[in-house]
Design an enzyme around this catalytic site. Structure first.
Site, PDB file in Angstrom:
ATOM      1  N   CYS A 169       0.863  -1.171   0.000  1.00  0.00           N
ATOM      2  CA  CYS A 169       0.000   0.000   0.000  1.00  0.00           C
ATOM      3  C   CYS A 169       0.904   1.227   0.000  1.00  0.00           C
ATOM      4  CB  CYS A 169      -0.879  -0.011   1.247  1.00  0.00           C
ATOM      5  SG  CYS A 169      -1.873   1.480   1.406  1.00  0.00           S
ATOM      6  N   HIS A 199      -4.740  -0.237   5.719  1.00  0.00           N
ATOM      7  CA  HIS A 199      -5.658   0.902   5.867  1.00  0.00           C
ATOM      8  C   HIS A 199      -6.188   1.017   7.292  1.00  0.00           C
ATOM      9  CE1 HIS A 199      -6.573   1.299   1.254  1.00  0.00           C
ATOM     10  NE2 HIS A 199      -5.287   1.396   1.553  1.00  0.00           N
ATOM     11  N   TYR A 253      -6.913   6.568   6.854  1.00  0.00           N
ATOM     12  CA  TYR A 253      -8.202   5.857   6.811  1.00  0.00           C
ATOM     13  C   TYR A 253      -8.882   5.763   8.170  1.00  0.00           C
ATOM     14  CZ  TYR A 253      -7.593   4.580   1.956  1.00  0.00           C
ATOM     15  OH  TYR A 253      -7.472   4.635   0.593  1.00  0.00           O
TER      16      TYR A 253
HETATM   17  P1  NAD Z   1      -8.345  -0.204 -13.050  1.00  0.00           P
HETATM   18  O1  NAD Z   1      -9.797  -0.112 -13.002  1.00  0.00           O
HETATM   19  O2  NAD Z   1      -7.613   0.653 -14.012  1.00  0.00           O
HETATM   20  O3  NAD Z   1      -7.949  -1.726 -13.307  1.00  0.00           O
HETATM   21  C1  NAD Z   1      -6.671  -2.113 -13.729  1.00  0.00           C
HETATM   22  C2  NAD Z   1      -6.792  -3.104 -14.855  1.00  0.00           C
HETATM   23  O4  NAD Z   1      -7.258  -4.360 -14.381  1.00  0.00           O
HETATM   24  C3  NAD Z   1      -7.774  -2.684 -15.935  1.00  0.00           C
HETATM   25  O5  NAD Z   1      -7.093  -2.419 -17.136  1.00  0.00           O
HETATM   26  C4  NAD Z   1      -8.731  -3.863 -16.028  1.00  0.00           C
HETATM   27  O6  NAD Z   1      -9.148  -4.125 -17.360  1.00  0.00           O
HETATM   28  C5  NAD Z   1      -7.901  -4.982 -15.450  1.00  0.00           C
HETATM   29  N1  NAD Z   1      -8.627  -6.172 -15.008  1.00  0.00           N
HETATM   30  C6  NAD Z   1      -9.876  -6.286 -14.524  1.00  0.00           C
HETATM   31  N2  NAD Z   1     -10.155  -7.559 -14.213  1.00  0.00           N
HETATM   32  C7  NAD Z   1      -9.032  -8.277 -14.493  1.00  0.00           C
HETATM   33  C8  NAD Z   1      -8.683  -9.642 -14.364  1.00  0.00           C
HETATM   34  N3  NAD Z   1      -9.551 -10.545 -13.906  1.00  0.00           N
HETATM   35  N4  NAD Z   1      -7.450 -10.023 -14.747  1.00  0.00           N
HETATM   36  C9  NAD Z   1      -6.567  -9.134 -15.230  1.00  0.00           C
HETATM   37  N5  NAD Z   1      -6.847  -7.823 -15.363  1.00  0.00           N
HETATM   38  C10 NAD Z   1      -8.055  -7.405 -14.998  1.00  0.00           C
HETATM   39  O7  NAD Z   1      -7.818  -0.043 -11.580  1.00  0.00           O
HETATM   40  P2  NAD Z   1      -6.743   0.905 -10.882  1.00  0.00           P
HETATM   41  O8  NAD Z   1      -7.447   2.112 -10.437  1.00  0.00           O
HETATM   42  O9  NAD Z   1      -5.535   1.007 -11.680  1.00  0.00           O
HETATM   43  O10 NAD Z   1      -6.465   0.044  -9.594  1.00  0.00           O
HETATM   44  C11 NAD Z   1      -6.027  -1.286  -9.735  1.00  0.00           C
HETATM   45  C12 NAD Z   1      -6.072  -2.011  -8.433  1.00  0.00           C
HETATM   46  O11 NAD Z   1      -5.109  -1.480  -7.549  1.00  0.00           O
HETATM   47  C13 NAD Z   1      -7.411  -1.907  -7.703  1.00  0.00           C
HETATM   48  O12 NAD Z   1      -7.710  -3.109  -7.067  1.00  0.00           O
HETATM   49  C14 NAD Z   1      -7.157  -0.819  -6.702  1.00  0.00           C
HETATM   50  O13 NAD Z   1      -7.993  -0.886  -5.591  1.00  0.00           O
HETATM   51  C15 NAD Z   1      -5.739  -1.093  -6.345  1.00  0.00           C
HETATM   52  N6  NAD Z   1      -5.017   0.022  -5.737  1.00  0.00           N
HETATM   53  C16 NAD Z   1      -4.311  -0.291  -4.626  1.00  0.00           C
HETATM   54  C17 NAD Z   1      -3.633   0.681  -3.938  1.00  0.00           C
HETATM   55  C18 NAD Z   1      -2.885   0.287  -2.701  1.00  0.00           C
HETATM   56  O14 NAD Z   1      -2.494   1.132  -1.937  1.00  0.00           O
HETATM   57  N7  NAD Z   1      -2.667  -1.005  -2.460  1.00  0.00           N
HETATM   58  C19 NAD Z   1      -3.644   2.008  -4.424  1.00  0.00           C
HETATM   59  C20 NAD Z   1      -4.362   2.283  -5.590  1.00  0.00           C
HETATM   60  C21 NAD Z   1      -5.042   1.269  -6.241  1.00  0.00           C
HETATM   61  C1  G6P Z   2      -5.086   5.188  -1.642  1.00  0.00           C
HETATM   62  C2  G6P Z   2      -4.898   3.793  -1.136  1.00  0.00           C
HETATM   63  C3  G6P Z   2      -5.465   2.813  -2.050  1.00  0.00           C
HETATM   64  C4  G6P Z   2      -6.799   3.372  -2.442  1.00  0.00           C
HETATM   65  C5  G6P Z   2      -6.468   4.381  -3.469  1.00  0.00           C
HETATM   66  C6  G6P Z   2      -7.642   5.067  -4.059  1.00  0.00           C
HETATM   67  O1  G6P Z   2      -4.015   5.930  -1.386  1.00  0.00           O
HETATM   68  O2  G6P Z   2      -3.708   3.437  -0.582  1.00  0.00           O
HETATM   69  O3  G6P Z   2      -5.460   1.564  -1.502  1.00  0.00           O
HETATM   70  O4  G6P Z   2      -7.730   2.465  -2.772  1.00  0.00           O
HETATM   71  O5  G6P Z   2      -5.468   5.249  -3.008  1.00  0.00           O
HETATM   72  O6  G6P Z   2      -7.216   5.947  -5.055  1.00  0.00           O
HETATM   73  P1  G6P Z   2      -8.210   6.453  -6.170  1.00  0.00           P
HETATM   74  O7  G6P Z   2      -7.493   7.548  -6.864  1.00  0.00           O
HETATM   75  O8  G6P Z   2      -8.497   5.281  -7.041  1.00  0.00           O
HETATM   76  O9  G6P Z   2      -9.446   6.907  -5.444  1.00  0.00           O
HETATM   77 MN    MN Z   3      -3.801   1.284   0.013  1.00  0.00          MN
END
Ligand code: NAD
Ligand code: G6P
Ligand code: MN
Length: 433
Positions: A169, A199, A253
């Protein structure tokens, strides 16, 4: 050279990831990066790949970028698998946000009912990925960023029986980046210790003489200085008396739990005016992909910092670097508890300060927690355990247990109705129910 596979390669965060690998290329010799996506993400992944190729070319390194919709093809002989996919796409997130809000409950991507449903949709997919990895790249590390990151990581460890996983994260990364600036220190002069779950963690800060200087960060926070609140969270202040008493810095969070009323009011207001966070992100994303399509753009654009996940590559790429080179860096990751928080099950996943070595994260023992933190964590972890087991078994009663345990879901008939409505809304992505 190293083979990296990124599942959900079409994410708008992909240039951020490339940036992180480029910065570390001198010690992390990446040979090829495979961006895996699904039919729906085909256009996005191609745009990202073209952008990535320009970025690598500009950097002057010979790294091959492949795209595929065939996950198994990509996973073959991978060294590191990073995950950043979103099952059900942004439409699903918007439902997670909207539907609870109709019942006066918080709708949020990783908290409350929405977070539980994101786990329900994602856990079956991550376990399929783990099964593929067992067969196609049994020595690879899984670096998970997919939310809810802590629960996804716990599902991988407990039910996937796969230990080579690290959950990440950006929240701790931003905190350790902004807090030193806010209190006038060099980041290298500070010692951090984090404890909790994804979170939902707290931390303390020490100077290089070992003196606890957490109060300095508390002061900076209440002076309104930037201590690293992610872009997606409204800046409702904590209660000063509460934070001064705990002498820990709650993560951003925590305001959903410590100031539920205000956070709910704020979000309901936003939903009526500018839309849910998912709707806002949809617009940001469209703008980002327009930028990435520009054949002259070869560095990650400023606009990416509007996303809550900014600086995520510093977590993902540094973690890979630290495992690959046995760097023993301090990082805050989701990993198996192993007794570091004795009041939580030893086999559950916690988000905790760890030393990242060639054998993965070695979590640093925190020990006993004060009553309030212990109580919150035990409740939240139990809620996560019920959520994960319900995601695997499709047990409705257990899903209801998770809902009723969740502090952001007032119990009663509305709780059950929200559960039922979300089950219908997400039916397509919930084969287990
Ligand atoms: P996004 O909606 O752009 O999705 C990323 C890609 O995943 C898309 O291109 C989509 O087509 C693809 N996808 C959907 N289902 C799939 C599957 N079964 N297999 C392979 N690909 C698939 O999402 P995003 O906003 O880039 O976020 C991606 C992920 O990362 C989300 O789960 C989000 O919550 C997470 N995220 C985590 C953090 C963190 O702190 N850990 C921060 C930001 C985002
Ligand atoms: C945060 C968190 C992610 C969260 C995301 C949302 O910083 O660490 O886990 O889900 O950003 O970002 P977004 O731009 O998609 O609202
Ligand atoms: Mn996160």
């Amino acid at each position: 050279g190293i083979k990296i596979v990124t599942i959900g390669g079409g994410s708008s965060y992909t240039p951020e990831l490339m940036d992180g690998f480029i910065k570390r290329y001198h010690e992390l010799p990446v040979r090829e990066i495979w961006l895996v996506d699904v039919e729906n993400g085909k256009d996005k992944v191609e745009i990202d790949a073209a952008m990535a190729r320009r970025m690598w070319e500009k950097a002057g390194y010979d790294v091959k970028i492949y795209t595929t919709l065939n996950r198994r093809e990509a996973l073959t002989n991978a060294d590191f698998v990073t995950t950043q996919f979103r099952v059900g796409f942004l439409e699903a997130r918007i439902k997670d946000e909207r539907i609870p809000s109709y019942y006066g409950m918080l709708g949020q991507e990783t908290n409350g009912a929405g977070g539980i449903f994101k786990a329900f949709r994602t856990i079956p997919v991550i376990l399929d990925i783990v099964e593929d990895m067992k067969e196609l790249c049994p020595n690879a590390w899984l670096i998970n960023f997919t939310n809810p990151s802590g629960m996804i990581t716990e599902a991988v460890v407990k039910y996937g029986k796969w230990d080579k996983v690290v959950g990440l994260c950006n929240v701790p990364v931003i905190a350790m980046m902004k807090e030193p600036i806010a209190i006038g220190y060099d980041a290298k002069e500070l010692v951090y210790q984090f404890v909790g779950i994804n979170h939902f963690h707290w931390h303390k800060v020490y100077d290089k003489q070992g003196k606890n200087i957490t109060q300095k960060v508390i002061d900076a926070m209440f002076e309104g200085k930037d201590i690293g609140l992610p872009a997606n969270i409204a800046n409702v202040p904590f209660f000063k008396e509460q934070v001064e008493q705990m002498q820990m810095i709650p993560c951003g969070y925590h305001r959903y739990y410590y100031r539920s009323q205000e956070m709910l009011e704020h979000s309901l207001e936003e939903y009526k005016t500018i839309g849910t966070r998912g709707q806002q992100v949809k617009e940001t994303e469209e703008r980002l992909f327009k930028l990435y399509e520009d054949p002259d753009l070869d560095t990650k654009p400023e606009e990416l910092s509007l996303r809550g996940g900014a600086y995520y590559s510093d977590a993902a790429c540094e973690c890979i670097n630290s495992i690959y080179n046995d760097k023993k860096t301090h990082m805050v990751v989701s990993t198996k508890n192993r007794g570091t928080v004795p009041e939580l099950p030893e086999d559950c996943v916690v988000e905790i300060s760890s030393v990242i070595t060639a054998k993965g994260p070695m979590p640093i023992a925190w020990g006993k927690l004060p009553s309030a933190q212990r109580g919150w964590l035990q409740c939240m972890k139990a809620m996560e355990e019920c959520t994960i087991e319900a995601a695997i078994t499709g047990n409705y009663g257990l899903a209801l247990e998770a809902f009723i345990l969740n502090p952001l879901i007032p119990s009663g008939k509305n709780a059950k109705e929200v559960l039922d409505e979300l089950l219908i809304a997400h039916e397509k992505y919930l084969p287990q129910f």
